[in-house]
Design an enzyme around this catalytic site. Sequence first.
Site, PDB file in Angstrom:
ATOM      1  N   GLY A  88       0.803  -1.205   0.000  1.00  0.00           N
ATOM      2  CA  GLY A  88       0.000   0.000   0.000  1.00  0.00           C
ATOM      3  C   GLY A  88       0.843   1.265   0.000  1.00  0.00           C
ATOM      4  N   ASN A  91       3.323  -8.362   6.717  1.00  0.00           N
ATOM      5  CA  ASN A  91       4.189  -7.396   7.392  1.00  0.00           C
ATOM      6  C   ASN A  91       5.096  -8.061   8.420  1.00  0.00           C
ATOM      7  OD1 ASN A  91       3.641  -5.024   6.037  1.00  0.00           O
ATOM      8  ND2 ASN A  91       1.855  -4.537   7.298  1.00  0.00           N
ATOM      9  N   ASP A 135      -1.465  -2.163  11.104  1.00  0.00           N
ATOM     10  CA  ASP A 135      -1.562  -3.096   9.985  1.00  0.00           C
ATOM     11  C   ASP A 135      -0.760  -4.374  10.247  1.00  0.00           C
ATOM     12  OD1 ASP A 135      -2.523  -3.868   7.542  1.00  0.00           O
ATOM     13  OD2 ASP A 135      -1.045  -2.765   6.360  1.00  0.00           O
TER      14      ASP A 135
END
Length: 372
Positions: free
Chosen positions: A47, A168, A163
Site C-alpha cells: 500500500g 508485514n 496493519d
Amino acid sequence: MDCCFMFRKKQPVEGDDGEHRVKIFSYSELRKATHDFSGANKIGEGGFGSVFRGVLRDGTTVAVKVLSATSRQGVREFLTELTAISDIKHENLVTLIGCCAEGSHRILVYNYLENNSLAQTLLGSRGSNIRFDWRTRVKIAVGVARGIAFLHEEIRPPIIHRDIKASNILLDKDLTPKISDFGLARLLPPNATHVSTRVAGTLGYLAPEYAIRGQVTKKSDIYSFGVLLLEIVSGRCNTNTRLPYEDQFLLERTWVRYEQERLAEIIDADLGNDLDVDEACRFLKIGLLCTQDAMARRPNMSTVVRMLTGEKHFSVHRITRPAMITDFADLKVSSSQQKENETTRSSNMRSFSTTDETEPFSSSETPTQTSI
Ligand SMILES: Nc1ncnc2c1ncn2[C@@H]1O[C@H](COP(=O)(O)OP(=O)(O)OP(=O)(O)O)[C@@H](O)[C@H]1O
C-alpha cells in the site's frame, strides 16, 4: 555520495541521549543499487509503494521501498518523521537503514530479510522450502508479540502499528520475525490511509471498531495479532474462499471447534506429531482472547507475551464469542455434540483459565459477562 543528516529527536526514545543520524542516499545510488528499479529486482508491492532488492556499493543487500503516497510531504517533515522511526530498534522490528528525499522521490532503505514474509512462506500457496516446525512457530509468535509490546509499551509516544498481518512479518535467515511498516502511517498525508488500498489482504485482520468506525487503538493491533496467531498455529490464511463456506473464515472456524471442544483440529496437520498440542491449543485460546469484540476484554501486549511464554498461567477466564460469528447449524456435528453446543451457545460465551482475571478488564469498559 552518501551523507548523514544530523537531527535532534522530535519524539525521543526512552533512555537515549537525544542525538542521532539518518543515513541519506542519493537517488542515483539507489537507482544503481536496484538496476534502475528494474522489474527483476522488484520483490513486492504494498500500500505504500513498490519494494526492490538492491545491493549498495559496499556490498550490503537492502530492501528499497519507493513510497507513492507521500509526495506532498516536504523534505524536512519527511526526514523528521523518519528520524523518529529510525531511532526505534528492536530485535523483532525491521531496521530502517536510511532514506532518499530528492525532488518528489521519497524512498526508504531497510535491512534485507532473506526469508521473505510469513504470508509468502508459511501461508503462501507458492510453497517454500522452509519447514515451520512447532518450535519455530513459537519463536515467531513470541517474537512478533514482543515487537508489538515494544512499540506499544516501551517507546514514547507509543506506536500503534495499524496493519499487523502476515505480509508485514518478515523473516531473517534464522527465521527471527521482524515487523515491517511500523510508524509509516505518520508519513501519509492527513486523512490518508494505505490500508484501504489493499483491503483484500487486510480485511480479516481488522478489529470491528477499526473496520466500522475507523477507531485505531493499541487494542486494534491486539486483535490483528490474535488473527495472526491463529494463522501461525493453523498454517492457513484467515480467509480462504476456496474452502467450503463454513470453513472459509479461520476465526469462525476456530470458534466452532473451540465450542465443540475440538480445538486441536485447527492445528496445522503439517506439524504431524512434532508439537506440544496443549501449548498449541493455549496459543489458539490466546488468539480468541485477543479477538474479542470488546476492546477492554483483549489483553495488552506484554500480557500476551507472558501468556505465550507460559509465565502467566490460565486459571479462570472468560472469552466472549464475537457477534460476527455466525450460527453453525450447517456444520456437520453429531447430535450429542450439537446438544452440548446448544447449551454453550445460549450463554454466548465460553470459559477457560487464567490466573489473572483482572487484566483484560483493566480499562473503564465494564464487562457484561456473568461469573463462571
Ligand atoms: N526488508 C525487506 N526485506 C525483504 N523483503 C521485503 C522487505 N520489505 C518488504 N519486502 C517484500 O516486499 C513485499 C511488500 O512489502 P510492503 O510492506 O510494501 O507491502 P505489504 O506488506 O505486502 O502490503 P501493505 O503495504 O498493504 O502492508 C513484502 O511482502 C516482502 O515480500
